[in-house]
Design an enzyme around this catalytic site. Structure first.
Site, short mmCIF file in Angstrom:
data_model
loop_
_atom_site.label_atom_id
_atom_site.label_comp_id
_atom_site.label_asym_id
_atom_site.label_seq_id
_atom_site.Cartn_x
_atom_site.Cartn_y
_atom_site.Cartn_z
N ARG A 166 5.47 11.32 70.75
CA ARG A 166 6.56 11.09 71.68
C ARG A 166 7.04 9.64 71.56
O ARG A 166 6.26 8.73 71.30
CB ARG A 166 6.13 11.38 73.11
CG ARG A 166 5.84 12.85 73.37
CD ARG A 166 5.89 13.18 74.86
NE ARG A 166 5.66 14.58 75.14
CZ ARG A 166 6.59 15.52 75.06
NH1 ARG A 166 7.81 15.21 74.69
NH2 ARG A 166 6.30 16.77 75.33
N THR A 220 14.05 15.43 70.40
CA THR A 220 14.18 15.07 68.99
C THR A 220 15.63 15.16 68.53
O THR A 220 16.11 14.31 67.77
CB THR A 220 13.30 15.99 68.13
OG1 THR A 220 11.95 15.93 68.61
CG2 THR A 220 13.32 15.57 66.67
N ASP A 268 8.49 25.71 73.13
CA ASP A 268 9.03 26.06 74.44
C ASP A 268 10.17 27.07 74.36
O ASP A 268 10.50 27.71 75.35
CB ASP A 268 9.54 24.80 75.16
CG ASP A 268 8.46 23.75 75.34
OD1 ASP A 268 7.28 24.11 75.28
OD2 ASP A 268 8.81 22.56 75.53
N GLY A 323 5.53 24.86 78.02
CA GLY A 323 6.86 25.41 78.13
C GLY A 323 7.82 24.52 78.88
O GLY A 323 9.01 24.81 78.97
#
Length: 262
Positions: A60, A88, A116, A161
């Site tokens: 991240r 992203t 997700d 998710g």
């Protein structure tokens, strides 16, 4: 599969003569000396589709436009393939906009890859099915744990998710062992005629145990939205698993019984 097929297509279909760089560990891999880029060839990606996770790693944050642009210019990059989810792709769009502004000629292609499955305009993203399959093992383990713990065993499985319940819902449908599934898209009702706590009580009284699947982003209407964010700017999610364990124990105590919740 994505990395493998991009690499093979560039060499075998387009016949490129230059290098294909694999950026390691997300955006910081453009400049971090601890994670230098790797040369991708048809030979070293031949078997990566048999291994779970990502061949290049991920992280991240780490987005630094100036350093990324320096890499693109110094290596004379003509194609940039960015694989990831919404965060992203926000970075990919910023790279595109900056390169256009600076007159850098490069094609930036975004490839939706997130377990997700929460990327707009597509039905299914890379990684989603693998996540649903992996979740089956956790659900089976929770069922064994719940059925073996007396009295009133209840197993809670919290699945990833973020703010979408695709993994939780599809894993529940594919399992057949789940008694209650909680997703962010449907507000949680704890008590009353349609409450999930009386429903769990009935399932435990009938079967002796119960299995609960909860998506990590569920329950904001109960616990509130966090104002904190992670390194990628995503808001932190409520601790719904711990909360459900607490309210289930409290509900069973009100009924004069004890629950074994794990």
């Amino acid at each position: 599969n994505v990395i493998r097929e991009i690499t093979r297509s560039l060499f075998f279909l387009y016949g490129i003569k230059g290098k294909v760089y694999g950026i390691v560990g997300g955006y910081k891999g453009f400049y971090d000396p601890a994670t230098p880029p790797v040369d991708l060839t048809p030979e070293n990606v031949e078997d990566v589709h048999h291994v779970g996770g990502t061949f290049l790693g991920s992280s991240r944050g780490g987005f630094d436009m100036d350093k990324i642009l320096h890499f693109i210019k110094s290596k004379n990059i003509k194609h940039l393939y960015v694989i990831g989810g919404d965060g992203t792709h926000r970075g990919a769009f910023k790279i595109h906009e900056t390169c256009m502004e600076k007159g850098v000629h490069i094609a930036v292609a975004g490839i939706p890859k997130t377990i997700d499955n929460d990327v707009d305009h597509i039905d299914r993203s890379f990684g989603f099915i693998s996540a649903v399959e992996a979740a089956q093992a956790a659900i089976r383990a929770a069922k064994v744990e719940a059925s073996c713990n007396l009295p009133n065993g209840i197993g809670i499985v919290k699945l990833m998710g973020r703010s979408s319940g695709f993994i939780a819902a599809h894993a529940t449908l594919g399992s057949g062992d789940v008694d209650l599934c909680l997703v962010p898209e449907v507000p949680i009702i704890l008590d009353g005629p349609t409450g999930c706590l009386p429903h769990l009580w009935r399932r435990v009284k009938k079967n002796g145990y119960a299995v609960v699947v909860v998506a990590e982003g569920a329950g904001e209407e109960l616990l509130g939205e966090s104002t904190e964010t992670d390194a990628s700017g995503n808001k932190k999610l409520p601790q719904i698993g711990e909360y459900m364990k607490k309210v289930i124990n409290e509900y069973f105590k009100k009924q004069g019984e004890q629950a074994t919740v794990k």
